[in-house]
Design an enzyme around this catalytic site. Structure first.
Site, mmCIF file in Angstrom:
data_model
loop_
_atom_site.group_PDB
_atom_site.id
_atom_site.type_symbol
_atom_site.label_atom_id
_atom_site.label_comp_id
_atom_site.label_asym_id
_atom_site.label_seq_id
_atom_site.Cartn_x
_atom_site.Cartn_y
_atom_site.Cartn_z
ATOM 1 N N ASP A 1 55.702 6.776 55.132
ATOM 2 C CA ASP A 1 56.875 6.707 54.273
ATOM 3 C C ASP A 1 58.081 7.026 55.160
ATOM 4 O OD1 ASP A 1 58.504 6.436 52.072
ATOM 5 O OD2 ASP A 1 57.377 7.822 50.804
ATOM 6 N N HIS B 1 62.203 12.789 48.597
ATOM 7 C CA HIS B 1 63.438 12.416 49.283
ATOM 8 C C HIS B 1 64.268 13.654 49.612
ATOM 9 C CE1 HIS B 1 62.375 8.590 47.307
ATOM 10 N NE2 HIS B 1 63.027 8.015 48.296
#
Length: 268
Positions: free
Chosen positions: A176, A105
């Site tokens: 993702d 992230h």
């Protein structure tokens, strides 16, 4: 999920505790599936198939176990529970995010293991679930240096060669989230989407950035560069709503009761 893995490990997978872990994993799938289907949702980005090497805090207790076959057994039961509720599963993060310590992230994780090590451990859960009907897979924003210089989600090697050809997967491949830092190596949002599609993704995710998502859709439509989505793969993702509305269906109530009896702090 770790709690289920610990229960299995305590029972060594072949006695009363091991069987209970399987039953509870399926119950968890039934509960999640019924609640998602009751809200009109088609699928869940679960199960996490990453091996818990103890080095990835972002995966942490989302992983079932350190043992790949334990992961496969429990994830299969979870997937079957979701399927019983009419909801599809998405295995992640292919080929495995459990070894790389960095959080994709906010960083670009790297995994320096040899291909044979990854093949022996991280790919084992996929070998178990793909023949069992796993509907979709999400690759990791992790660079496996000894296999490819690109993150798996942008890598034809990982998606076309390993996942499609070697493992025989014919379901849907989601990227993702392309807004994550781990996707930044591919450039701006349009470049990221193009790289994901070229690598073999069927669909791309742009989360937490609605303006970027709108611009991407517009640009891809104008350019006509988005690949045609396989109708067969997409249809597998649609909810079948075979159970009743969550809270009224008997199997849902029994599954929820089983989870609450074993894990009262999590579900009470």
């Amino acid at each position: 999920m770790r709690a289920l893995g610990e229960l299995w490990t305590g029972g060594e997978g072949n006695n009363e505790d091991g069987l209970l872990a399987i039953r509870l994993a399926r119950a968890a799938g039934v509960v999640m599936g019924a609640e998602l289907a009751g809200a009109g949702l088609d699928f869940s980005f679960t199960p996490v198939l990453d091996v818990d090497f103890g080095s990835s805090a972002v995966i942490g207790d989302r992983a079932f176990s350190r043992d790949p076959r334990t992961i496969g057994a429990l994830a299969m039961a979870l997937m079957q529970g979701l399927d019983a509720a009419g909801v599809a599963s998405v295995g992640k993060h292919f080929p495995g995010h459990g070894y790389a310590a960095a959080d994709s992230h906010v960083a670009i994780p790297e995994d320096d293991r040899r291909m044979d090590e990854i093949d022996k451990e991280d790919l084992e859960p996929y070998r178990m679930l793909i023949p069992g009907g796993l509907a979709a897979v999400m690759p990791a924003h992790v660079i496996y240096r000894q296999a490819d210089s690109r993150p798996a989600g942008f890598s034809p090697f990982w998606l076309k060669d390993v996942l499609r050809r070697r493992l025989g997967f014919d379901g849907l491949i989601f990227s993702d989230d392309l807004t994550m830092e781990g996707a930044g190596v591919a450039g701006n949002m349009v470049a990221r989407a193009r790289a994901a599609f070229e690598a073999g993704c069927d669909m791309v995710l742009v989360c937490n950035a609605p303006e970027a998502a709108r611009r991407l859709v517009t640009e891809l439509a104008e350019e006509g560069t988005a690949p045609a989505l396989s109708t067969t793969r997409a249809e597998r993702m649609r909810a079948r709503h075979v159970t009743g509305v969550a809270g009224t269906d008997k199997e849902y109530r029994m599954a929820l009761q089983a989870l609450e009896s074993r894990f009262p702090l999590q579900y009470g």
